[in-house]
Design a protein around this motif. Structure first.
Motif, PDB file in Angstrom:
ATOM      1  N   ILE A   1     104.053  75.710   9.208  1.00 10.57           N
ATOM      2  CA  ILE A   1     104.815  75.491   8.087  1.00 10.57           C
ATOM      3  C   ILE A   1     105.475  74.187   7.786  1.00 10.57           C
ATOM      4  N   GLY A   2     106.091  73.531   8.822  1.00 14.35           N
ATOM      5  CA  GLY A   2     106.571  72.172   8.919  1.00 14.35           C
ATOM      6  C   GLY A   2     105.672  71.072   8.378  1.00 14.35           C
TER       7      GLY A   2
ATOM      8  N   LEU B   1     108.824  78.098   0.992  1.00 11.51           N
ATOM      9  CA  LEU B   1     107.410  78.656   1.411  1.00 11.51           C
ATOM     10  C   LEU B   1     107.421  79.967   1.599  1.00 11.51           C
ATOM     11  N   ARG B   2     108.516  80.462   2.554  1.00  6.34           N
ATOM     12  CA  ARG B   2     108.604  81.672   3.005  1.00  6.34           C
ATOM     13  C   ARG B   2     108.815  82.665   1.560  1.00  6.34           C
ATOM     14  N   PHE B   3     109.750  82.009   0.586  1.00  4.89           N
ATOM     15  CA  PHE B   3     109.973  82.712  -0.576  1.00  4.89           C
ATOM     16  C   PHE B   3     109.012  82.924  -1.352  1.00  4.89           C
ATOM     17  N   TYR B   4     108.100  82.021  -1.442  1.00 12.26           N
ATOM     18  CA  TYR B   4     106.565  81.924  -2.182  1.00 12.26           C
ATOM     19  C   TYR B   4     105.780  83.133  -1.663  1.00 12.26           C
ATOM     20  N   GLU B   5     105.813  83.093  -0.377  1.00 15.81           N
ATOM     21  CA  GLU B   5     105.145  84.101   0.310  1.00 15.81           C
ATOM     22  C   GLU B   5     105.637  85.787  -0.034  1.00 15.81           C
ATOM     23  N   GLN B   6     106.775  85.887   0.269  1.00 18.25           N
ATOM     24  CA  GLN B   6     107.378  87.075  -0.344  1.00 18.25           C
ATOM     25  C   GLN B   6     107.445  87.416  -1.651  1.00 18.25           C
ATOM     26  N   GLU B   7     107.206  86.394  -2.292  1.00 21.32           N
ATOM     27  CA  GLU B   7     106.928  86.802  -4.003  1.00 21.32           C
ATOM     28  C   GLU B   7     105.624  86.700  -4.247  1.00 21.32           C
ATOM     29  N   GLU B   8     104.651  86.737  -3.362  1.00 13.52           N
ATOM     30  CA  GLU B   8     103.474  87.178  -3.397  1.00 13.52           C
ATOM     31  C   GLU B   8     102.594  85.888  -4.316  1.00 13.52           C
ATOM     32  N   LEU B   9     103.230  84.832  -4.198  1.00 10.81           N
ATOM     33  CA  LEU B   9     102.371  83.732  -4.697  1.00 10.81           C
ATOM     34  C   LEU B   9     101.296  83.139  -3.766  1.00 10.81           C
ATOM     35  N   LEU B  10     101.522  83.548  -2.443  1.00 12.21           N
ATOM     36  CA  LEU B  10     100.672  83.057  -1.407  1.00 12.21           C
ATOM     37  C   LEU B  10     100.016  84.458  -0.786  1.00 12.21           C
TER      38      LEU B  10
END
Length: 141
Positions: free
Chosen positions: A11-12, A25-34
């Motif tokens: 992630i870094g 990046l964690r937020f994008y994962e949570q929002e299902e963008l990743l």
């Protein structure tokens, strides 16, 4: 170490490559963008070059004003495969039209600002700057 393992990024590293903070990046994962974030043996997120490329697309879509739910829908459709191409095309076509309208509005604003800058420059050079705004602002070209 296999080629697949060598290409996995922490992630870094992804943060450094994209300029996105780790919490984004964690937020994008949570929002299902990743949609397919992997984890290594230690449970840490790992990303592929393809993930980084997708993140860069997301960044451009966000920077151009596409709402997160629309990006999420686009990502979900992409995951569903070739049968969703026309739906993805329509999302991008609508967004393109919105961005083109924004660009046109910004160009109009820039044209007015440019005229104002030229007017100020002319008045400052002539020593007549005290005449500016005498009769109120003029936003006409």
């Amino acid at each position: 170490m296999t080629n697949a393992e060598k290409s996995l990024l922490t992630i870094g590293e992804v943060s450094a490559l994209t300029g996105l903070p780790a919490h984004t990046l964690r937020f994008y994962e949570q929002e299902e963008l990743l949609t397919a974030v992997r984890r290594n043996a230690a449970g840490q997120r790992v990303f592929t070059d393809e993930d980084v490329a997708w993140l860069k697309v997301c960044m451009k879509l966000r920077a151009s004003g596409m709402p997160l739910p629309e990006i999420r829908r686009y990502a979900q459709l992409a995951q569903e495969g070739d049968g969703t191409v026309s739906q993805r095309f329509e999302i991008l076509r609508r967004h393109e039209a919105k961005v083109q309208q924004q660009v046109a509005e910004l160009q109009e604003a820039l044209d007015i600002i440019h005229v104002k800058v030229e007017t100020y420059a002319r008045h400052l050079a002539a020593g007549t700057a005290d005449e500016l705004w005498r009769d109120g602002p003029d936003c006409e070209r």
